[in-house]
Design a protein around this motif. Structure first.
Motif, PDB file in Angstrom:
ATOM      1  N   PRO A  30      -2.665  10.942   6.325  1.00 47.42           N
ATOM      2  CA  PRO A  30      -3.514   9.677   6.324  1.00 47.42           C
ATOM      3  C   PRO A  30      -4.021   9.071   7.509  1.00 47.42           C
ATOM      4  O   PRO A  30      -2.324   9.395   8.143  1.00 47.42           O
TER       5      PRO A  30
ATOM      6  N   HIS B 153       3.597  -1.866  -3.908  1.00 46.74           N
ATOM      7  CA  HIS B 153       3.545  -0.363  -4.331  1.00 46.74           C
ATOM      8  C   HIS B 153       5.013  -0.179  -5.505  1.00 46.74           C
ATOM      9  O   HIS B 153       5.282   0.355  -6.003  1.00 46.74           O
TER      10      HIS B 153
ATOM     11  N   TRP C 189       4.750   7.417   2.425  1.00 50.07           N
ATOM     12  CA  TRP C 189       3.873   7.804   1.041  1.00 50.07           C
ATOM     13  C   TRP C 189       4.110   9.400   0.723  1.00 50.07           C
ATOM     14  O   TRP C 189       4.725   9.841   0.390  1.00 50.07           O
ATOM     15  N   GLU C 190       2.762   9.678   1.718  1.00 52.32           N
ATOM     16  CA  GLU C 190       1.963  10.959   1.485  1.00 52.32           C
ATOM     17  C   GLU C 190       3.354  12.366   1.837  1.00 52.32           C
ATOM     18  O   GLU C 190       3.554  12.928   1.497  1.00 52.32           O
TER      19      GLU C 190
ATOM     20  N   GLU D 247       0.894   4.714   4.419  1.00 59.18           N
ATOM     21  CA  GLU D 247       0.075   5.829   4.241  1.00 59.18           C
ATOM     22  C   GLU D 247       0.665   7.118   3.784  1.00 59.18           C
ATOM     23  O   GLU D 247       0.693   7.612   3.093  1.00 59.18           O
ATOM     24  N   ARG D 248       0.533   7.345   4.933  1.00 57.05           N
ATOM     25  CA  ARG D 248       1.376   8.430   5.521  1.00 57.05           C
ATOM     26  C   ARG D 248       2.457   8.523   5.357  1.00 57.05           C
ATOM     27  O   ARG D 248       3.330   9.747   4.358  1.00 57.05           O
TER      28      ARG D 248
ATOM     29  N   ASP E  50      -3.928   6.065   8.467  1.00 57.66           N
ATOM     30  CA  ASP E  50      -2.451   4.996   7.527  1.00 57.66           C
ATOM     31  C   ASP E  50      -1.508   4.839   7.435  1.00 57.66           C
ATOM     32  O   ASP E  50      -0.922   5.493   6.913  1.00 57.66           O
TER      33      ASP E  50
END
Length: 236
Positions: A93, A217, A101-102, A98-99, A95
């Motif tokens: 991603p 989160h 978390w991924e 988000e990156r 973002d």
């Protein structure tokens, strides 16, 4: 008791690269199957030699000793994990948060899918082995690079080095891996616990506009961490 390598009465010729690679592959496959059935504690060079139908001397020539063999097993798992991580990097991603978390989620998934629980237990029991091997783990580097990217984007401050954050959250990762290997928690609880640890670490350097998002989160992960809280209450 540490097994001593057989005393060399006559040096065997060093096999060529192709033969050596084939022998290593065969032995590692046999070792992985043995460890899955019996655990690392039961593994010995002599028992593995019987299992793989090779000589003890061949094992020592290929891996040096039992620790070298275990390290090769772990490195093989890391290589498979790295390949899995690289397969999803193209779809990272954009973002920055988000990156992160991924990258963390992929690392957890790759670990549970490619590292036998018995091998994980051996790593957890030997922090020195974990530190030595994790330095070259692509997944760890990917998470650190994701934090660096988030810092460059302005989402995080540069107060703390990404490697330091990964090290702190990695301590929780290692602890939870041990509980996963022992069968106390499943992959969902493991992933939630590791993501929560990273959220807490990232909150220390998050810019104001990102803090609320990280806190939300982290709070959302609490529902998946119920099992951990129950086990802690039971003293396990």
């Amino acid at each position: 008791m540490t097994e001593a390598p057989p005393s060399p009465t006559a040096r065997q010729p060093v096999p060529n690269v192709r033969v050596r690679a084939r022998n290593s592959r065969h032995v590692l496959d046999s070792a992985r199957e043995f460890v899955a059935r019996h655990g690392v504690e039961e593994l010995s060079m002599r028992r593995l030699a019987d299992e793989a139908e090779v000589s003890v001397r061949t094992l020592y020539n290929l891996f040096g000793d039992k620790q070298g063999l275990i390290a090769a097993l772990v490195q093989e798992s890391f290589d498979a994990m790295d390949a899995a991580a690289e397969a999803v990097e193209a779809t990272d991603p954009t973002d920055p948060i988000e990156r992160i978390w991924e990258a963390v989620a992929v690392s957890v998934a790759a670990t549970t899918r490619h590292v036998p629980k018995a091998v994980v237990a051996a790593i957890v029991a030997d922090p020195g082995l974990y530190r030595r091997l994790s330095r070259g783990w692509h997944g760890r580097q990917t998470v650190a690079e994701s934090i660096e990217a988030a810092t460059r984007s302005g989402a995080l401050r540069a107060d703390l080095a990404p490697d330091l954050l990964v090290q702190h959250a990695g301590t929780v990762f290692l602890h939870l891996l041990g509980r996963w290997a022992a069968g106390e928690i499943d992959e969902r609880v493991l992933r939630a616990g590791v993501l929560h640890a990273f959220d807490v670490c990232l909150l220390a350097i998050a810019r104001p506009h990102v803090r609320a998002r990280l806190a939300e989160h982290a709070a959302g992960l609490e529902a998946h961490r119920t099992r951990l809280l129950e086990l802690d209450a039971e003293g396990r």
